[in-house]
Design a protein around this motif. Structure first.
Motif, PDB file in Angstrom:
ATOM      1  N   LEU A  92     111.556  34.517  20.052  1.00 52.64           N
ATOM      2  CA  LEU A  92     110.804  33.557  20.696  1.00 52.64           C
ATOM      3  C   LEU A  92     109.751  32.912  19.560  1.00 52.64           C
ATOM      4  N   GLY A  93     109.264  31.798  19.575  1.00 57.53           N
ATOM      5  CA  GLY A  93     108.419  31.164  18.751  1.00 57.53           C
ATOM      6  C   GLY A  93     107.670  30.200  19.253  1.00 57.53           C
ATOM      7  N   THR A  94     106.503  29.781  18.514  1.00 55.58           N
ATOM      8  CA  THR A  94     105.892  28.473  18.790  1.00 55.58           C
ATOM      9  C   THR A  94     105.448  27.867  17.212  1.00 55.58           C
ATOM     10  N   GLU A  95     105.358  26.551  17.409  1.00 57.58           N
ATOM     11  CA  GLU A  95     104.715  25.822  16.293  1.00 57.58           C
ATOM     12  C   GLU A  95     103.601  25.089  16.940  1.00 57.58           C
ATOM     13  N   ILE A  96     102.303  25.041  16.475  1.00 61.06           N
ATOM     14  CA  ILE A  96     101.005  24.544  16.834  1.00 61.06           C
ATOM     15  C   ILE A  96     100.758  23.560  15.587  1.00 61.06           C
ATOM     16  N   ARG A  97     100.865  22.214  16.095  1.00 58.72           N
ATOM     17  CA  ARG A  97     100.714  21.087  15.027  1.00 58.72           C
ATOM     18  C   ARG A  97      99.219  21.069  14.937  1.00 58.72           C
ATOM     19  N   LEU A  98      98.852  21.114  13.685  1.00 63.07           N
ATOM     20  CA  LEU A  98      97.366  21.147  13.290  1.00 63.07           C
ATOM     21  C   LEU A  98      97.040  19.833  12.875  1.00 63.07           C
ATOM     22  N   SER A  99      97.853  18.926  12.487  1.00 57.38           N
ATOM     23  CA  SER A  99      97.712  17.584  12.102  1.00 57.38           C
ATOM     24  C   SER A  99      99.020  16.916  12.086  1.00 57.38           C
ATOM     25  N   LYS A 100      98.885  15.544  11.914  1.00 56.61           N
ATOM     26  CA  LYS A 100     100.361  14.771  11.896  1.00 56.61           C
ATOM     27  C   LYS A 100     101.018  15.282  10.812  1.00 56.61           C
ATOM     28  N   ILE A 101     100.633  16.039   9.744  1.00 51.15           N
ATOM     29  CA  ILE A 101     101.530  16.468   8.497  1.00 51.15           C
ATOM     30  C   ILE A 101     101.521  17.797   8.476  1.00 51.15           C
TER      31      ILE A 101
END
Length: 187
Positions: free
Chosen positions: A122-131
């Protein structure tokens, strides 16, 4: 033991990607080199509460001396089929969405003796910026394997399997297609 992988993924189209990675800490610490190559494909688009479904077929290759008293130049190949369901969470400002995902690895050791390991995660990705994005994942390797007497020591609930935590940093390099889209079709 922390294991660092450096990899690259290239999107062929909006649903297919190829990827490869190197395992440098294994070589430096254990004298075992490693790399992987793989292919990912989206099978189902996300729609409403229905997640995006992806499959990934990756082959991992490891080689080198595994112990001072063992035979030199050990070699192992591990095919892995991964199935993942991903939910995009609401957008934050103009950034891409955060993601929540759930999946299972089907890890195979074909030789010297056949072994199969199912590994839920189980995981997550948190977008900190567009890149850029920060990825955090927890998994349970081989949850039915009794690890009481294994060396090195594995930690899992009731001495079954091994728990894992992965931290990743994702960098998204804008492509010419992304730049055209951002400029309304003009380059």
């Amino acid at each position: 033991l922390p294991i660092t992988q450096v990899g690259y993924r290239y999107g062929i189209d909006g649903k297919t990607a190829v990827h490869a990675g190197l395992y440098l800490t294994n070589l430096a610490l254990l004298r075992v080199g490693g790399f992987d190559v793989g292919f990912a494909r989206q099978l189902v688009d996300a729609q409403g509460a229905r997640p995006r479904i992806m499959v990934d077929l990756t082959t991992y290759w490891f080689f080198g001396d595994v112990a001072d008293d063992g035979p030199p130049g050990g070699f192992r190949m591990f095919p892995n089929l991964q199935v993942v369901a991903t939910w995009d969470l609401p957008h934050v400002q103009d950034r891409r969405p955060h993601r929540l995902y759930l999946g299972v690895d089907n890890w195979v050791q074909p030789f010297p003796e056949f072994r199969y390991y199912l590994n839920p995660f189980l995981g997550t990705e948190i977008r900190l910026s567009k890149i850029g994005g920060l990825q955090l994942e927890a998994g349970w390797y081989a949850p039915w394997v009794d690890t009481t007497f294994l060396q090195p020591v594995w930690y899992g609930p009731g001495n079954l399997g091994a728990l894992s935590v992965k931290l990743g940093f994702n960098i998204y390099v804008p492509t010419a297609r992304d730049r055209r889209r951002a400029n309304g079709g003009a380059e």
